[in-house]
Scaffold this active site. Structure first.
Site, PDB file in Angstrom:
ATOM      1  N   HIS A  55       0.882  -1.166   0.000  1.00 45.51           N
ATOM      2  CA  HIS A  55       0.000   0.000   0.000  1.00 45.51           C
ATOM      3  C   HIS A  55       0.922   1.218   0.000  1.00 45.51           C
ATOM      4  O   HIS A  55       2.001   1.172   0.609  1.00 45.51           O
ATOM      5  CB  HIS A  55      -0.822   0.098   1.282  1.00 45.51           C
ATOM      6  CG  HIS A  55      -1.785  -1.025   1.510  1.00 45.51           C
ATOM      7  ND1 HIS A  55      -1.426  -2.199   2.088  1.00 45.51           N
ATOM      8  CD2 HIS A  55      -3.109  -1.114   1.248  1.00 45.51           C
ATOM      9  CE1 HIS A  55      -2.483  -2.991   2.171  1.00 45.51           C
ATOM     10  NE2 HIS A  55      -3.516  -2.356   1.664  1.00 45.51           N
ATOM     11  N   ASP A  58       2.345   1.666   3.329  1.00 46.23           N
ATOM     12  CA  ASP A  58       3.267   0.645   3.859  1.00 46.23           C
ATOM     13  C   ASP A  58       4.691   1.086   3.536  1.00 46.23           C
ATOM     14  O   ASP A  58       5.627   0.826   4.286  1.00 46.23           O
ATOM     15  CB  ASP A  58       3.081  -0.725   3.180  1.00 46.23           C
ATOM     16  CG  ASP A  58       1.715  -1.318   3.402  1.00 46.23           C
ATOM     17  OD1 ASP A  58       1.066  -0.953   4.384  1.00 46.23           O
ATOM     18  OD2 ASP A  58       1.308  -2.169   2.576  1.00 46.23           O
ATOM     19  N   MET A  89       2.625  -5.824  -7.197  1.00 46.24           N
ATOM     20  CA  MET A  89       1.313  -5.186  -7.101  1.00 46.24           C
ATOM     21  C   MET A  89       1.405  -4.001  -6.142  1.00 46.24           C
ATOM     22  O   MET A  89       2.190  -4.025  -5.201  1.00 46.24           O
ATOM     23  CB  MET A  89       0.316  -6.236  -6.585  1.00 46.24           C
ATOM     24  CG  MET A  89      -1.065  -5.752  -6.252  1.00 46.24           C
ATOM     25  SD  MET A  89      -1.237  -5.204  -4.545  1.00 46.24           S
ATOM     26  CE  MET A  89      -1.927  -6.648  -3.763  1.00 46.24           C
ATOM     27  N   GLU A 182     -11.138  -6.138  -5.134  1.00 49.35           N
ATOM     28  CA  GLU A 182     -11.161  -7.164  -4.079  1.00 49.35           C
ATOM     29  C   GLU A 182     -12.388  -7.019  -3.197  1.00 49.35           C
ATOM     30  O   GLU A 182     -12.564  -6.005  -2.518  1.00 49.35           O
ATOM     31  CB  GLU A 182      -9.881  -7.062  -3.248  1.00 49.35           C
ATOM     32  CG  GLU A 182      -9.830  -8.062  -2.109  1.00 49.35           C
ATOM     33  CD  GLU A 182      -8.512  -8.011  -1.340  1.00 49.35           C
ATOM     34  OE1 GLU A 182      -7.553  -7.354  -1.821  1.00 49.35           O
ATOM     35  OE2 GLU A 182      -8.447  -8.616  -0.261  1.00 49.35           O
ATOM     36  N   LYS A 184     -15.151  -8.058  -0.104  1.00 51.54           N
ATOM     37  CA  LYS A 184     -15.190  -8.575   1.272  1.00 51.54           C
ATOM     38  C   LYS A 184     -16.575  -8.251   1.832  1.00 51.54           C
ATOM     39  O   LYS A 184     -17.088  -7.158   1.578  1.00 51.54           O
ATOM     40  CB  LYS A 184     -14.091  -7.891   2.101  1.00 51.54           C
ATOM     41  CG  LYS A 184     -13.883  -8.503   3.473  1.00 51.54           C
ATOM     42  CD  LYS A 184     -12.683  -7.869   4.176  1.00 51.54           C
ATOM     43  CE  LYS A 184     -12.463  -8.522   5.527  1.00 51.54           C
ATOM     44  NZ  LYS A 184     -11.363  -7.886   6.268  1.00 51.54           N
ATOM     45  N   GLU A 218     -10.102 -13.128  -2.487  1.00 53.14           N
ATOM     46  CA  GLU A 218      -9.333 -13.598  -1.317  1.00 53.14           C
ATOM     47  C   GLU A 218     -10.084 -14.742  -0.639  1.00 53.14           C
ATOM     48  O   GLU A 218     -11.278 -14.620  -0.347  1.00 53.14           O
ATOM     49  CB  GLU A 218      -9.116 -12.454  -0.328  1.00 53.14           C
ATOM     50  CG  GLU A 218      -8.474 -12.955   0.975  1.00 53.14           C
ATOM     51  CD  GLU A 218      -8.016 -11.860   1.930  1.00 53.14           C
ATOM     52  OE1 GLU A 218      -7.477 -10.843   1.439  1.00 53.14           O
ATOM     53  OE2 GLU A 218      -8.191 -12.038   3.146  1.00 53.14           O
ATOM     54  N   HIS A 221     -12.144 -13.937   2.464  1.00 51.34           N
ATOM     55  CA  HIS A 221     -13.298 -13.063   2.291  1.00 51.34           C
ATOM     56  C   HIS A 221     -14.526 -13.830   1.810  1.00 51.34           C
ATOM     57  O   HIS A 221     -15.635 -13.559   2.265  1.00 51.34           O
ATOM     58  CB  HIS A 221     -12.943 -11.913   1.348  1.00 51.34           C
ATOM     59  CG  HIS A 221     -11.866 -11.028   1.893  1.00 51.34           C
ATOM     60  ND1 HIS A 221     -11.350  -9.962   1.198  1.00 51.34           N
ATOM     61  CD2 HIS A 221     -11.190 -11.057   3.072  1.00 51.34           C
ATOM     62  CE1 HIS A 221     -10.416  -9.372   1.933  1.00 51.34           C
ATOM     63  NE2 HIS A 221     -10.293 -10.030   3.067  1.00 51.34           N
ATOM     64  N   ASP A 246      -5.528 -13.436  -3.681  1.00 45.39           N
ATOM     65  CA  ASP A 246      -5.049 -13.342  -2.297  1.00 45.39           C
ATOM     66  C   ASP A 246      -5.298 -14.679  -1.608  1.00 45.39           C
ATOM     67  O   ASP A 246      -6.439 -15.044  -1.310  1.00 45.39           O
ATOM     68  CB  ASP A 246      -5.778 -12.211  -1.544  1.00 45.39           C
ATOM     69  CG  ASP A 246      -5.161 -10.849  -1.809  1.00 45.39           C
ATOM     70  OD1 ASP A 246      -4.168 -10.770  -2.570  1.00 45.39           O
ATOM     71  OD2 ASP A 246      -5.663  -9.854  -1.241  1.00 45.39           O
ATOM     72  N   ASP A 256     -12.205 -12.110  10.613  1.00 44.55           N
ATOM     73  CA  ASP A 256     -11.257 -12.127   9.481  1.00 44.55           C
ATOM     74  C   ASP A 256      -9.884 -12.598   9.974  1.00 44.55           C
ATOM     75  O   ASP A 256      -9.146 -11.845  10.589  1.00 44.55           O
ATOM     76  CB  ASP A 256     -11.177 -10.688   8.937  1.00 44.55           C
ATOM     77  CG  ASP A 256     -10.206 -10.550   7.792  1.00 44.55           C
ATOM     78  OD1 ASP A 256      -9.860 -11.563   7.170  1.00 44.55           O
ATOM     79  OD2 ASP A 256      -9.812  -9.410   7.515  1.00 44.55           O
ATOM     80  N   ASP A 258      -7.148 -14.338   8.259  1.00 38.41           N
ATOM     81  CA  ASP A 258      -5.918 -14.207   7.454  1.00 38.41           C
ATOM     82  C   ASP A 258      -4.842 -15.212   7.854  1.00 38.41           C
ATOM     83  O   ASP A 258      -3.661 -14.865   7.997  1.00 38.41           O
ATOM     84  CB  ASP A 258      -5.348 -12.772   7.544  1.00 38.41           C
ATOM     85  CG  ASP A 258      -6.231 -11.748   6.834  1.00 38.41           C
ATOM     86  OD1 ASP A 258      -6.981 -12.137   5.916  1.00 38.41           O
ATOM     87  OD2 ASP A 258      -6.166 -10.561   7.193  1.00 38.41           O
ATOM     88  N   ASP A 288      -1.887 -13.161   1.193  1.00 33.94           N
ATOM     89  CA  ASP A 288      -2.377 -12.045   2.002  1.00 33.94           C
ATOM     90  C   ASP A 288      -2.771 -12.606   3.367  1.00 33.94           C
ATOM     91  O   ASP A 288      -3.948 -12.750   3.681  1.00 33.94           O
ATOM     92  CB  ASP A 288      -3.561 -11.353   1.322  1.00 33.94           C
ATOM     93  CG  ASP A 288      -3.938 -10.074   2.050  1.00 33.94           C
ATOM     94  OD1 ASP A 288      -3.188  -9.673   2.959  1.00 33.94           O
ATOM     95  OD2 ASP A 288      -4.975  -9.481   1.720  1.00 33.94           O
TER      96      ASP A 288
HETATM   97  C1  GLT Z   1      -5.986  -5.490   4.227  1.00 31.14           C
HETATM   98  C2  GLT Z   1      -7.081  -6.412   3.756  1.00 31.14           C
HETATM   99  C3  GLT Z   1      -6.643  -7.222   2.605  1.00 31.14           C
HETATM  100  C4  GLT Z   1      -6.420  -6.412   1.366  1.00 31.14           C
HETATM  101  C5  GLT Z   1      -5.298  -5.473   1.497  1.00 31.14           C
HETATM  102  C6  GLT Z   1      -5.249  -4.604   0.278  1.00 31.14           C
HETATM  103  S1  GLT Z   1      -5.304  -4.578   2.954  1.00 31.14           S
HETATM  104  O1  GLT Z   1      -4.957  -6.236   4.824  1.00 31.14           O
HETATM  105  O2  GLT Z   1      -7.459  -7.247   4.860  1.00 31.14           O
HETATM  106  O3  GLT Z   1      -7.544  -8.254   2.327  1.00 31.14           O
HETATM  107  O4  GLT Z   1      -6.064  -7.289   0.329  1.00 31.14           O
HETATM  108  O5  GLT Z   1      -5.746  -3.332   0.502  1.00 31.14           O
HETATM  109 MN    MN Z   2      -6.659  -9.305   0.576  1.00 34.13          MN
HETATM  110 MN    MN Z   3      -8.360 -10.683   4.696  1.00 35.99          MN
END
Ligand code: GLT
Ligand code: MN
Ligand code: MN
Length: 387
Positions: A55, A58, A89, A182, A184, A218, A221, A246, A256, A258, A288
């Site tokens: 980002h 970042d 990216m 993306e 969510k 993702e 998500h 992702d 969430d 991850d 991700d």
């Molecule tokens: C954040 C989010 C991710 C996205 C990122 C891109 S930022 O961590 O949870 O799923 O891909 O903005």
């Molecule tokens: Mn993501």
């Molecule tokens: Mn996520």
């Protein structure tokens, strides 16, 4: 050593993934904040990684001075060169700063919307400076808690205008970006607009430059929404819209998470890898995800290696599954092709419609045909379990 990644595997990590400090809504960081160059060092130590994603903030803190920004970029570029990593990216942080508390492109405040566009233009300039060709849009704050707040049709129109404008910006600068949207369903907003990959696939067709816009699905998500991720990815692949992906993992129905790729649901991860590999997906495989809050630096490295290793193991399992004699035999039982019957309705004509109307079907015979999916699934499990 088998299952050791190499850059040709196209694995990438975001600065925010391996750089995650372990902060959560209930607790302070458990790991020190690393500079972008230090995160690249860490990825170099992980080994076999193709590239890194960021980002805007970042890389460059939102209130960095021009001199600080120059220094950070120079250090980052040097680290990338040393470890032979590319920037794959880039994306914009349109969710951390309090200015975006009610969204960016869909904010009810015209000044916030214009600032969000400006910030994205600058983020695109920054990504292009480092050679990124994929630009991701994750609308972290685009949504509502109460539907009294925003008109959902107007919100979609605002989001469309933003993407159309930014496509034209990329074209005017010859950046060659492909945008990846993306989805969510929720978190951090109570309800987020465009909750699923399917929502974005429908939205893309309404854009000014649909050809340069695709999706960045993702795992977590779609799983948060209780959906089958592979089916969403398949629809994107079939539409030539899988511009980026992702990879991570997530228990259904939880916050969430991850998690490390494959950590929660091996079977879903297997069918996903099989789908990507069987269809020769050419893009980056971005993890991700982040390490458990309990991990130290050494364990973060294990986390990153684990994501890639699991992917490569599942890729090998997919190859075994495709070649397995029993799977092949079962597939022959299950698929009953008949080109002449398909031909009757493959293209409409009065003759074929008449022929199909006349045809007699044996419902009992069709219903009686075996579908040994229990055996097929058990065989899949045995391949996955290495038996
Ligand atoms: C954040 C989010 C991710 C996205 C990122 C891109 S930022 O961590 O949870 O799923 O891909 O903005
Ligand atoms: Mn993501
Ligand atoms: Mn996520």
């Amino acid at each position: 050593m088998p299952f050791t990644p190499s850059p040709s595997d196209n694995f990438t990590f975001g600065l925010w993934t391996v750089g995650n400090t372990g902060r959560d809504p209930f607790g302070e960081p458990t790991r020190p904040r690393l500079s972008p160059a230090e995160i690249v060092e860490l990825l170099g130590e992980v080994g076999g990684v193709r590239g890194v994603n960021f980002h805007d903030n970042d890389l460059i803190p939102i209130d960095a001075s021009p001199a600080e920004s120059r220094q950070i970029k120079a250090d980052f570029a040097r680290a990338l060169k040393r470890h032979k990593l590319k920037v794959a990216m880039a994306t914009t942080n349109l969710f951390t700063d309090p200015a975006f508390k009610d969204g960016a492109f869909t904010s009810n405040d015209a000044e916030v919307r214009a600032y969000a566009i400006q910030k994205t233009m600058r983020g695109m300039d920054l990504g292009a400076e480092f050679g990124a060709k994929i630009y991701v849009f994750w609308g972290g704050r685009e949504g509502t808690e109460t539907d009294a707040a925003k008109d959902p049709i107007e919100s979609e129109a605002r989001f469309r205008r933003a993407i159309d404008f930014l496509c034209d910006y990329s074209r005017s600068k010859n950046y060659g970006y492909r945008f990846a949207l993306e989805a969510k369903p929720n978190e951090p907003r109570g309800h987020m607009f465009f909750p699923t990959t399917g929502s974005y696939l429908a939205f893309i067709a309404t854009l000014k430059h649909p050809g340069m816009v695709g999706v960045n699905p993702e795992v977590a998500h779609e799983h948060m929404a209780g959906l089958n991720f592979s089916h969403a990815v398949a629809q994107a692949l079939a539409a030539n819209k899988l511009f980026h992906i992702d990879l991570n993992d997530q228990q259904f129905g939880r916050y969430d998470q991850d998690f490390r790729f494959g950590a929660a649901d091996i079977k879903s991860a297997f069918f996903l890898v099989k789908l990507l590999e069987d269809n020769a997906y050419k893009g980056f495989r971005h993890f991700d995800a982040h390490a458990y809050r309990t991990s130290d630096r050494k364990d973060v490295i294990e986390f990153a290696r684990g994501c890639m290793r699991t992917y490569l193991i599942l890729k090998d399992k997919a190859r075994r599954w495709n070649a397995d004699p029993e799977v092949r035999r079962l597939q022959r039982t299950i698929r009953r092709d008949n080109a002449r019957l398909d031909e009757l309705w493959s293209r409409y004509s009065a003759t074929s419609a008449a022929a199909l109307s006349r045809r007699e079907f044996d419902r009992q015979a069709m219903a009686a045909r075996p579908l040994p999916y229990e055996r097929l699934d058990q065989r899949t499990m045995e391949i996955l379990l290495g038996v």
